[in-house]
Design a protein around this motif. Structure first.
Motif, PDB file in Angstrom:
ATOM      1  N   SER A   1       0.709  -1.353   0.040  1.00  0.00           N
ATOM      2  CA  SER A   1      -0.144  -0.032  -0.133  1.00  0.00           C
ATOM      3  C   SER A   1       0.935   1.160   0.013  1.00  0.00           C
ATOM      4  O   SER A   1       0.617   2.285  -0.693  1.00  0.00           O
ATOM      5  CB  SER A   1      -0.937  -0.026   1.305  1.00  0.00           C
ATOM      6  OG  SER A   1      -1.711   1.397   1.515  1.00  0.00           O
ATOM      7  N   GLY A   2       1.933   1.323   0.888  1.00  0.00           N
ATOM      8  CA  GLY A   2       2.887   2.439   0.914  1.00  0.00           C
ATOM      9  C   GLY A   2       3.531   2.548  -0.421  1.00  0.00           C
ATOM     10  O   GLY A   2       3.695   3.556  -0.897  1.00  0.00           O
ATOM     11  N   LEU A   3       4.023   1.498  -0.981  1.00  0.00           N
ATOM     12  CA  LEU A   3       4.686   1.496  -2.320  1.00  0.00           C
ATOM     13  C   LEU A   3       3.721   2.024  -3.376  1.00  0.00           C
ATOM     14  O   LEU A   3       4.094   2.864  -4.216  1.00  0.00           O
ATOM     15  CB  LEU A   3       5.225   0.220  -2.683  1.00  0.00           C
ATOM     16  CG  LEU A   3       6.243  -0.486  -1.668  1.00  0.00           C
ATOM     17  CD1 LEU A   3       6.556  -1.747  -2.100  1.00  0.00           C
ATOM     18  CD2 LEU A   3       7.773   0.228  -2.140  1.00  0.00           C
ATOM     19  N   ARG A   4       2.708   1.429  -3.504  1.00  0.00           N
ATOM     20  CA  ARG A   4       1.639   2.063  -4.341  1.00  0.00           C
ATOM     21  C   ARG A   4       1.339   3.769  -4.254  1.00  0.00           C
ATOM     22  O   ARG A   4       1.121   4.309  -5.146  1.00  0.00           O
ATOM     23  CB  ARG A   4       0.023   1.318  -4.293  1.00  0.00           C
ATOM     24  CG  ARG A   4      -0.830   1.748  -5.229  1.00  0.00           C
ATOM     25  CD  ARG A   4      -2.080   0.714  -5.163  1.00  0.00           C
ATOM     26  NE  ARG A   4      -2.585   0.409  -3.894  1.00  0.00           N
ATOM     27  CZ  ARG A   4      -2.358  -0.829  -3.328  1.00  0.00           C
ATOM     28  NH1 ARG A   4      -1.744  -1.690  -3.963  1.00  0.00           N
ATOM     29  NH2 ARG A   4      -2.944  -1.020  -2.064  1.00  0.00           N
ATOM     30  N   THR A   5       1.136   3.943  -2.921  1.00  0.00           N
ATOM     31  CA  THR A   5       0.820   5.491  -2.886  1.00  0.00           C
ATOM     32  C   THR A   5       2.270   6.204  -3.368  1.00  0.00           C
ATOM     33  O   THR A   5       1.989   7.327  -3.995  1.00  0.00           O
ATOM     34  CB  THR A   5       0.748   5.698  -1.195  1.00  0.00           C
ATOM     35  OG1 THR A   5      -0.326   5.087  -0.802  1.00  0.00           O
ATOM     36  CG2 THR A   5       0.740   6.991  -0.954  1.00  0.00           C
ATOM     37  N   LEU A   6       3.534   5.823  -3.165  1.00  0.00           N
ATOM     38  CA  LEU A   6       4.534   6.528  -3.700  1.00  0.00           C
ATOM     39  C   LEU A   6       4.365   6.610  -5.229  1.00  0.00           C
ATOM     40  O   LEU A   6       4.697   7.551  -5.815  1.00  0.00           O
ATOM     41  CB  LEU A   6       5.891   5.762  -3.269  1.00  0.00           C
ATOM     42  CG  LEU A   6       6.179   5.838  -1.637  1.00  0.00           C
ATOM     43  CD1 LEU A   6       7.747   5.104  -1.640  1.00  0.00           C
ATOM     44  CD2 LEU A   6       6.499   7.239  -1.354  1.00  0.00           C
ATOM     45  N   ALA A   7       4.094   5.461  -5.939  1.00  0.00           N
ATOM     46  CA  ALA A   7       4.158   5.280  -7.038  1.00  0.00           C
ATOM     47  C   ALA A   7       2.926   6.249  -7.718  1.00  0.00           C
ATOM     48  O   ALA A   7       3.272   7.058  -8.636  1.00  0.00           O
ATOM     49  CB  ALA A   7       3.823   4.015  -7.913  1.00  0.00           C
ATOM     50  N   ASP A   8       1.684   6.484  -7.091  1.00  0.00           N
ATOM     51  CA  ASP A   8       0.513   7.036  -7.417  1.00  0.00           C
ATOM     52  C   ASP A   8       1.153   8.598  -7.356  1.00  0.00           C
ATOM     53  O   ASP A   8       0.625   9.319  -8.135  1.00  0.00           O
ATOM     54  CB  ASP A   8      -0.568   7.005  -6.707  1.00  0.00           C
ATOM     55  CG  ASP A   8      -1.254   5.551  -6.917  1.00  0.00           C
ATOM     56  OD1 ASP A   8      -0.812   4.954  -7.898  1.00  0.00           O
ATOM     57  OD2 ASP A   8      -2.163   5.181  -6.087  1.00  0.00           O
TER      58      ASP A   8
END
Length: 82
Positions: A28-35
């Motif tokens: 979830s944190g990685l996805r937030t960074l990517a977004d």
């Protein structure tokens, strides 16, 4: 995550994220960074990561995020890249 959300809401597209205290990052944190990176790049901005602990840097390298993010040793170095 809160700091990133505030930046997104206030339309700030050039961000430096101090990662010094991050001990764990999940999908979830990685996805937030990517977004956030994608959104910022769409507005001629960026999301620079600073002061990553070795464990977090290893995770980013394993998944290839080090190819997309500007990663700096210090907050000052990240700011200077802008």
């Amino acid at each position: 995550d809160l700091a990133l959300q505030e930046g997104v809401q206030s339309a700030k597209y050039k961000m430096v994220l101090d990662m010094a205290e991050v001990r764990y990052i999940n999908s979830s944190g990685l996805r937030t960074l990517a977004d956030v990176l994608t959104r910022n790049k769409e507005h001629d901005g960026d999301l620079k990561l600073a002061a990553l602990p070795k464990k977090i840097m290893r995770v980013l390298k394993i998944i290839g995020f080090d190819n997309f993010f500007s990663i700096c040793d210090t907050i000052e170095a990240a700011i200077a890249e802008f």
